[in-house]
Design a protein around this motif. Structure first.
Motif, PDB file in Angstrom:
ATOM      1  N   ILE A   1       0.861  -1.179   0.000  1.00  0.00           N
ATOM      2  CA  ILE A   1       0.000   0.000   0.000  1.00  0.00           C
ATOM      3  C   ILE A   1       0.900   1.233   0.000  1.00  0.00           C
ATOM      4  CG2 ILE A   1      -1.800   1.291   1.202  1.00  0.00           C
ATOM      5  CD1 ILE A   1      -2.874  -1.285   2.319  1.00  0.00           C
ATOM      6  N   ASP A   2       0.746   2.062  -1.017  1.00  0.00           N
ATOM      7  CA  ASP A   2       1.585   3.250  -1.159  1.00  0.00           C
ATOM      8  C   ASP A   2       1.174   4.341  -0.170  1.00  0.00           C
ATOM      9  OD1 ASP A   2       3.089   2.171  -3.244  1.00  0.00           O
ATOM     10  OD2 ASP A   2       1.624   2.796  -4.747  1.00  0.00           O
ATOM     11  N   LYS A   3       2.128   5.223   0.124  1.00  0.00           N
ATOM     12  CA  LYS A   3       1.897   6.341   1.053  1.00  0.00           C
ATOM     13  C   LYS A   3       1.306   5.829   2.361  1.00  0.00           C
ATOM     14  CE  LYS A   3       1.380   9.805  -2.568  1.00  0.00           C
ATOM     15  NZ  LYS A   3       0.556  10.828  -3.179  1.00  0.00           N
ATOM     16  N   CYS A   4       1.981   4.838   2.914  1.00  0.00           N
ATOM     17  CA  CYS A   4       1.440   4.147   4.084  1.00  0.00           C
ATOM     18  C   CYS A   4       2.594   3.630   4.931  1.00  0.00           C
ATOM     19  CB  CYS A   4       0.560   2.984   3.614  1.00  0.00           C
ATOM     20  SG  CYS A   4      -0.267   2.109   4.952  1.00  0.00           S
ATOM     21  N   GLY A   5       2.491   3.822   6.250  1.00  0.00           N
ATOM     22  CA  GLY A   5       3.514   3.388   7.175  1.00  0.00           C
ATOM     23  C   GLY A   5       3.183   2.080   7.858  1.00  0.00           C
ATOM     24  N   HIS A   6       3.241   2.074   9.190  1.00  0.00           N
ATOM     25  CA  HIS A   6       3.240   0.854   9.985  1.00  0.00           C
ATOM     26  C   HIS A   6       1.842   0.319  10.324  1.00  0.00           C
ATOM     27  CE1 HIS A   6       5.083  -2.059  12.610  1.00  0.00           C
ATOM     28  NE2 HIS A   6       4.548  -1.561  13.713  1.00  0.00           N
ATOM     29  N   ALA A   7       0.808   1.120  10.077  1.00  0.00           N
ATOM     30  CA  ALA A   7      -0.555   0.692  10.452  1.00  0.00           C
ATOM     31  C   ALA A   7      -1.516   0.893   9.283  1.00  0.00           C
ATOM     32  CB  ALA A   7      -1.029   1.468  11.682  1.00  0.00           C
ATOM     33  N   PRO A   8      -1.421   0.057   8.235  1.00  0.00           N
ATOM     34  CA  PRO A   8      -2.240   0.242   7.040  1.00  0.00           C
ATOM     35  C   PRO A   8      -3.741   0.302   7.290  1.00  0.00           C
ATOM     36  CG  PRO A   8      -0.477  -1.304   6.578  1.00  0.00           C
ATOM     37  CD  PRO A   8      -0.424  -1.025   8.057  1.00  0.00           C
ATOM     38  N   MET A   9      -4.228  -0.466   8.281  1.00  0.00           N
ATOM     39  CA  MET A   9      -5.680  -0.480   8.528  1.00  0.00           C
ATOM     40  C   MET A   9      -6.169   0.846   9.093  1.00  0.00           C
ATOM     41  SD  MET A   9      -3.849  -1.769  11.101  1.00  0.00           S
ATOM     42  CE  MET A   9      -3.776  -1.601  12.898  1.00  0.00           C
ATOM     43  N   MET A  10      -5.231   1.675   9.640  1.00  0.00           N
ATOM     44  CA  MET A  10      -5.571   3.016  10.094  1.00  0.00           C
ATOM     45  C   MET A  10      -5.319   4.061   9.014  1.00  0.00           C
ATOM     46  SD  MET A  10      -3.840   3.233  13.862  1.00  0.00           S
ATOM     47  CE  MET A  10      -4.334   4.931  14.166  1.00  0.00           C
ATOM     48  N   GLU A  11      -4.197   3.912   8.311  1.00  0.00           N
ATOM     49  CA  GLU A  11      -3.734   4.958   7.395  1.00  0.00           C
ATOM     50  C   GLU A  11      -4.434   4.918   6.041  1.00  0.00           C
ATOM     51  OE1 GLU A  11       0.622   5.853   7.561  1.00  0.00           O
ATOM     52  OE2 GLU A  11       0.652   3.902   8.568  1.00  0.00           O
TER      53      GLU A  11
END
Length: 253
Positions: A225-235
């Motif tokens: 997932i682009d433009k996304c850090g450590h918590a994809p389900m939040m970001e």
């Protein structure tokens, strides 16, 4: 959205919807609200359950990832759950890995996102300094691609935990336990289907960690997932849910 937190037999948990079980495991300082968008999206078709892991409540001598996996098994047994899909973020992913190795018959599939178990750069490589809210804010922002996700409320929650001596000692013990308990040599034994959903900009468990999981797990798919850090389900919850839905539909067949 507010969900009902149930208290039963020493367990605190959210239990929404009916159907096949999605058992969600949060990270070291992850709140149940991290999973809000997943609950909203899937509770119409699945039974979505999130137990609160007793990270701050274990005796110090037993504070570690194995103890959390044992706690999950007690919860699963108490609730009579079978054919479970485990979803773990960060430390929760590590707990899921340990659990599936011990209890493969209970687990149908697994989803890991920003999972520890191979390598993690907790707190950006520095000790969580107490007393400095600015320092904590900087470290919470480091978790995400978009620093605005680190709201004042989220920063205050982490700041409160870090400044509680009882809690911070257990956080450090748990983090050390996670580092010591490297899963590399055991991953080949995990036969259930696994979906790796990873933020391309994750700085805590960076992309090479996801690639190594993909290489070592026998039946794994990897999604970025682009433009996304450590918590994809939040970001990036819409993209996360889209990938999750496709995986769940595929393994249903």
């Amino acid at each position: 959205m507010e969900f009902v937190l149930k208290e039963e037999n020493g367990f605190s948990y959210i239990d929404e919807g009916e159907g096949e079980v999605l058992l969600l495991l949060h990270g070291l300082m992850g709140a149940l609200s991290n999973w809000d968008k997943v609950i909203e999206e899937f509770r119409s078709e699945y039974r979505v359950i999130i137990p609160i892991l007793p990270i701050y409540d274990l005796p110090l001598i037993t504070t570690g990832v194995k103890s959390l996996a044992k706690f999950v098994h007690k919860f699963v047994t108490y609730k009579g759950l079978t054919d479970v899909t485990l979803l773990g973020n960060s430390l929760g992913g590590h707990v899921a890995l340990i659990y599936v190795l011990s209890h493969p018959a209970v687990v149908r599939s697994m989803v890991l996102t920003g999972s520890s178990g191979l390598y993690e750069n907790a707190f950006g490589g520095s000790f969580p300094r107490r007393g400095s809210r600015d320092f904590i804010k900087e470290k919470v922002e480091y978790t995400f691609y978009d620093p605005t996700i680190a709201t004042d409320e989220l920063v205050d929650d982490v700041f409160r935990i870090i400044n509680d001596r009882h809690s911070v000692i257990r956080i450090l013990a748990m983090a050390k336990s996670a580092i010591r308990h490297n899963m590399k040599k055991d991953l080949h034994k995990i036969e259930v289907p696994v979906s790796l959903i990873w933020g391309r900009d994750d700085k805590i468990t960076p992309p090479e960690v996801a690639v190594e999981f993909k290489e070592e797990l026998p039946d794994a798919e990897l999604h970025w997932i682009d433009k996304c850090g450590h918590a994809p389900m939040m970001e990036q919850p819409e993209e996360f849910n889209k990938i999750l839905k496709r995986f769940l539909e595929r393994i249903r067949v």
